[in-house]
Write a protein that holds these residues in place. Structure first.
Motif, PDB file in Angstrom:
ATOM      1  N   PHE A  91     -36.294  -7.702  11.693  1.00 34.90           N
ATOM      2  CA  PHE A  91     -37.427  -8.270  12.419  1.00 34.90           C
ATOM      3  C   PHE A  91     -38.673  -7.404  12.304  1.00 34.90           C
ATOM      4  N   SER A  92     -38.574  -6.240  11.650  1.00 38.57           N
ATOM      5  CA  SER A  92     -39.691  -5.302  11.614  1.00 38.57           C
ATOM      6  C   SER A  92     -40.845  -5.863  10.795  1.00 38.57           C
ATOM      7  N   ALA A  93     -42.041  -5.458  11.147  1.00 40.73           N
ATOM      8  CA  ALA A  93     -43.242  -5.999  10.501  1.00 40.73           C
ATOM      9  C   ALA A  93     -43.298  -5.653   9.027  1.00 40.73           C
ATOM     10  N   ASP A  94     -42.811  -4.458   8.641  1.00 44.80           N
ATOM     11  CA  ASP A  94     -42.919  -4.040   7.237  1.00 44.80           C
ATOM     12  C   ASP A  94     -41.623  -4.218   6.462  1.00 44.80           C
ATOM     13  N   ARG A  95     -40.648  -4.951   7.051  1.00 44.95           N
ATOM     14  CA  ARG A  95     -39.385  -5.253   6.374  1.00 44.95           C
ATOM     15  C   ARG A  95     -38.736  -3.983   5.829  1.00 44.95           C
ATOM     16  N   ARG A  96     -38.506  -3.059   6.710  1.00 47.86           N
ATOM     17  CA  ARG A  96     -38.049  -1.728   6.325  1.00 47.86           C
ATOM     18  C   ARG A  96     -36.668  -1.712   5.668  1.00 47.86           C
ATOM     19  N   LEU A  97     -35.854  -2.681   5.990  1.00 47.15           N
ATOM     20  CA  LEU A  97     -34.480  -2.629   5.482  1.00 47.15           C
ATOM     21  C   LEU A  97     -34.313  -3.302   4.133  1.00 47.15           C
ATOM     22  N   HIS A  98     -35.341  -3.936   3.636  1.00 47.41           N
ATOM     23  CA  HIS A  98     -35.179  -4.753   2.435  1.00 47.41           C
ATOM     24  C   HIS A  98     -34.615  -3.954   1.265  1.00 47.41           C
ATOM     25  N   ARG A  99     -35.219  -2.829   0.962  1.00 43.72           N
ATOM     26  CA  ARG A  99     -34.759  -2.065  -0.203  1.00 43.72           C
ATOM     27  C   ARG A  99     -33.346  -1.528  -0.014  1.00 43.72           C
ATOM     28  N   PRO A 100     -33.020  -0.878   1.109  1.00 45.71           N
ATOM     29  CA  PRO A 100     -31.636  -0.415   1.276  1.00 45.71           C
ATOM     30  C   PRO A 100     -30.620  -1.548   1.246  1.00 45.71           C
ATOM     31  N   ALA A 101     -30.974  -2.683   1.846  1.00 43.26           N
ATOM     32  CA  ALA A 101     -30.013  -3.781   1.920  1.00 43.26           C
ATOM     33  C   ALA A 101     -29.662  -4.324   0.548  1.00 43.26           C
ATOM     34  N   MET A 102     -30.577  -4.154  -0.412  1.00 49.55           N
ATOM     35  CA  MET A 102     -30.347  -4.732  -1.721  1.00 49.55           C
ATOM     36  C   MET A 102     -29.204  -4.047  -2.466  1.00 49.55           C
ATOM     37  N   LEU A 108     -35.199  -5.859  19.602  1.00 45.06           N
ATOM     38  CA  LEU A 108     -34.691  -5.112  18.459  1.00 45.06           C
ATOM     39  C   LEU A 108     -35.633  -5.228  17.272  1.00 45.06           C
ATOM     40  N   GLY A 109     -35.542  -4.241  16.395  1.00 49.25           N
ATOM     41  CA  GLY A 109     -36.280  -4.304  15.147  1.00 49.25           C
ATOM     42  C   GLY A 109     -35.409  -4.768  14.005  1.00 49.25           C
ATOM     43  N   ALA A 110     -34.092  -4.582  14.150  1.00 47.99           N
ATOM     44  CA  ALA A 110     -33.144  -4.982  13.113  1.00 47.99           C
ATOM     45  C   ALA A 110     -31.747  -4.921  13.696  1.00 47.99           C
ATOM     46  N   VAL A 111     -30.829  -5.605  13.043  1.00 52.95           N
ATOM     47  CA  VAL A 111     -29.436  -5.598  13.486  1.00 52.95           C
ATOM     48  C   VAL A 111     -28.534  -5.827  12.279  1.00 52.95           C
ATOM     49  N   ALA A 146     -22.615  -4.090  14.344  1.00 54.87           N
ATOM     50  CA  ALA A 146     -22.221  -2.756  13.903  1.00 54.87           C
ATOM     51  C   ALA A 146     -23.328  -1.730  14.078  1.00 54.87           C
ATOM     52  N   TRP A 147     -24.592  -2.215  14.161  1.00 57.25           N
ATOM     53  CA  TRP A 147     -25.729  -1.282  14.226  1.00 57.25           C
ATOM     54  C   TRP A 147     -26.958  -2.047  14.699  1.00 57.25           C
ATOM     55  N   THR A 148     -27.799  -1.361  15.440  1.00 58.67           N
ATOM     56  CA  THR A 148     -29.096  -1.923  15.817  1.00 58.67           C
ATOM     57  C   THR A 148     -30.187  -0.909  15.523  1.00 58.67           C
ATOM     58  N   GLY A 149     -31.378  -1.413  15.194  1.00 59.33           N
ATOM     59  CA  GLY A 149     -32.539  -0.562  14.980  1.00 59.33           C
ATOM     60  C   GLY A 149     -33.670  -0.967  15.907  1.00 59.33           C
ATOM     61  N   ASP A 150     -34.544  -0.024  16.222  1.00 59.52           N
ATOM     62  CA  ASP A 150     -35.663  -0.333  17.113  1.00 59.52           C
ATOM     63  C   ASP A 150     -36.779  -1.031  16.339  1.00 59.52           C
ATOM     64  N   ARG A 151     -37.981  -1.051  16.930  1.00 59.54           N
ATOM     65  CA  ARG A 151     -39.086  -1.784  16.300  1.00 59.54           C
ATOM     66  C   ARG A 151     -39.456  -1.232  14.922  1.00 59.54           C
ATOM     67  N   THR A 152     -39.174   0.037  14.691  1.00 59.05           N
ATOM     68  CA  THR A 152     -39.380   0.648  13.368  1.00 59.05           C
ATOM     69  C   THR A 152     -38.042   1.209  12.907  1.00 59.05           C
ATOM     70  N   PRO A 153     -37.108   0.357  12.498  1.00 57.77           N
ATOM     71  CA  PRO A 153     -35.750   0.799  12.187  1.00 57.77           C
ATOM     72  C   PRO A 153     -35.709   1.811  11.047  1.00 57.77           C
ATOM     73  N   PRO A 185     -34.176   3.202   7.850  1.00 55.61           N
ATOM     74  CA  PRO A 185     -33.318   2.730   6.757  1.00 55.61           C
ATOM     75  C   PRO A 185     -32.111   3.637   6.505  1.00 55.61           C
ATOM     76  N   GLU A 186     -32.278   4.934   6.710  1.00 55.49           N
ATOM     77  CA  GLU A 186     -31.148   5.842   6.484  1.00 55.49           C
ATOM     78  C   GLU A 186     -30.042   5.610   7.509  1.00 55.49           C
ATOM     79  N   SER A 187     -30.428   5.346   8.739  1.00 53.96           N
ATOM     80  CA  SER A 187     -29.441   5.039   9.769  1.00 53.96           C
ATOM     81  C   SER A 187     -28.703   3.745   9.434  1.00 53.96           C
ATOM     82  N   PHE A 188     -29.453   2.771   8.936  1.00 52.49           N
ATOM     83  CA  PHE A 188     -28.841   1.511   8.512  1.00 52.49           C
ATOM     84  C   PHE A 188     -27.842   1.750   7.381  1.00 52.49           C
ATOM     85  N   GLU A 189     -28.224   2.560   6.401  1.00 48.61           N
ATOM     86  CA  GLU A 189     -27.347   2.827   5.268  1.00 48.61           C
ATOM     87  C   GLU A 189     -26.053   3.486   5.708  1.00 48.61           C
TER      88      GLU A 189
END
Length: 506
Positions: free
Chosen positions: A439-450, A469-472, A481-488, A490-494
């Protein structure tokens, strides 16, 4: 050699087979009964209640519409189907025969509840569930063989073998989904512990000469319990005899009439009996759900009385939890210890269900102490907090796995988050992959998710109700399994993705 052999083609075994087939595993299902159809599975004898959690499982795999149709529920059955939060629920079940008032459930107090097509439980029938799952399993390439009775199980470091009728069926894994009298459980040497029964229960379908002598619904009496169902002649009974009736023999009309007269306190007459079965409240559970390359799910792993309709729902939860973990293990990308989390997460749930069943048996017992407790419990269930608590237990919404996350949503069943473009989480989960919502404005998870395209489905955009939330990250079984704030981060997501779904390089 197959990847997985499942013993038992009931709802749990078939649901697990579908999960594994969806993940591209080679699956063989062995079923003792030669034919899928049986009068005890059809309406009205085969009626079962699905909890909200179970309904969500069918929804997330794209099967809810067809299940509702097959069950006669229709598309309008689920509250929230129109996207609006309902003010109350349609039906929430009972505790110890005391029917809960749906209007008393504090919907606003339920954890992380969002509008969804799967917000209510529903009534269905075993034949409808099994027919739907059998058809889906076949389309996914699952081989179902009926009339096969397993007589031996062996295993080594490389595979497990189920023997039946002179044939050997080898697989990397064998899963026993063969019910409360599981052959696999005994052959594989699982320890089965628990408590002995307090009553013998009976279900029957017959003709009652004088039905007006029996009150409708659930009736707690000084000598037991009887239930007069909506269908004419469909009766349930609980006789507190210590479970002494020999379940190896079929109950006769005379026996059923004697029990019905005793527990109802009337001289009601049974003209004839078309169908009848017996059960007890014996509550047992295996100490582990895995021994080497053999696993158990559903009633094979835990048995208890059918009070509250928890058995089928616990089994579907087992299958949903085990399916993606076993598939990841088969394909070689499972993180270390992933398969062991099946027992760690589901065993406590099974233990809670057994205790929920035991508590109801104790409250319904026809003695002065139980009747005194009934009065207290009835008063508590008459309150908003009491009804809400019971609903949380019955619906599965109180379940939370200990996944180590700080946010209170981690470990819970994910709410049906919806992007502003109309995309729902439930729609994204139909292929069996995990889901990353950004949900983050700059789509922070896009690259790691790929890096996890084959295991994680990535979706991004604003959401009207993102719960702050910023991401889930949602596991394939629908658990957060994981949640991120408004500026999630990416390393935590990974790290979270790797912990549950394995390294993206594999």
């Amino acid at each position: 050699m197959h990847d997985v052999v499942i013993v038992g083609a009931g709802p749990v075994g078939l649901f697990l087979a579908c999960e594994l087939g969806l993940a591209g595993c080679s699956v063989l299902v062995l079923e003792r009964e030669p034919e899928p159809c049986s009068p005890v599975k059809a309406k009205p004898f085969g009626m079962r209640g699905l909890s909200v959690a179970s309904v969500e499982s069918f929804y997330r795999r794209g099967m809810l519409h067809r299940l509702r149709t097959a069950s006669g529920a229709g598309d309008d059955f689920g509250a929230g189907h129109d996207g609006h939060e309902p003010t109350s629920l349609r039906g929430v079940g009972h505790f110890a025969g005391m029917v809960l008032d749906p209007a008393q459930v504090d919907v606003a107090a339920l954890p992380y509840r969002l509008p969804s097509p799967a917000m209510d439980g529903m009534l269905t029938y075993l034949d409808a569930v099994e027919s739907l799952l059998s058809e889906r399993a076949a389309k996914l390439g699952v081989d179902i063989r009926r009339g096969v009775t397993v007589s031996a199980i062996s295993q080594n470091d490389e595979c497990a073998v189920a023997r039946a009728g002179g044939h050997e069926y080898a697989a990397r894994w064998v899963v026993g989904c063969d019910g409360g009298r599981s052959v696999v459980r005994g052959l594989a040497g699982f320890e089965f512990v628990g408590t002995e029964p307090q009553f013998t229960g009976y279900l029957m379908l017959g003709t009652i000469a004088d039905p007006d002598k029996l009150s409708p619904g659930i009736n707690l009496t000084p000598t037991g319990t009887y239930i007069r169902m909506a269908a004419e002649g469909h009766i349930g009974m609980m006789d507190y005899d210590g479970g002494t009736f020999d379940r190896s023999r079929q109950p006769t009309r005379d026996h059923l009439q004697a029990v019905l007269r005793r527990v109802s306190g009337t001289d009601v007459t049974l003209s004839d009996v078309q169908l009848a079965s017996s059960f007890t409240d014996r509550a047992m559970q295996t100490t582990t759900y895995r021994r080497g390359r053999v696993l158990l799910a559903g009633d094979a792993a835990h048995i208890h009385s059918p009070l509250g309709g928890q058995g089928l729902n616990a089994g579907i939860g087992d299958a949903m939890n085990l399916g993606w973990k076993l598939a990841a293990t088969v394909h070689g990308y499972a993180p270390d210890g992933l398969l062991d989390t099946y027992t760690r997460e589901r065993h406590p749930i099974g233990a809670r269900v057994l205790d929920w069943s035991r508590a109801q048996v104790a409250v319904m017992s026809p003695d002065p102490h139980a009747r005194a407790i009934q009065g207290v419990v009835r008063d508590l269930l008459g309150t908003r907090d009491g009804t809400t608590y019971a609903f949380e237990r019955l619906s599965g919404s109180s379940i939370r796995y200990d996944l180590g996350g700080e946010h209170p949503l981690v470990g819970r069943n994910a709410p049906d988050l919806c992007l502003d473009n109309g995309t729902r989480l439930g729609d994204l989960m139909q292929d069996g992959r995990g889901v990353a919502l950004d949900f983050s404005a700059d789509r922070r998870l896009h690259r790691p998710a790929m890096g996890w395209e084959s295991r994680i489905r990535y979706a991004a955009g604003p959401a009207g109700n993102d719960l702050g939330l910023g991401a889930v990250l949602v596991r394939p079984d629908g658990v957060v399994a994981w949640t991120g704030d408004r500026t999630p981060d990416p390393e935590s997501f990974e790290r979270a993705a790797s912990n549950w779904l394995g390294s993206p390089e594999i």
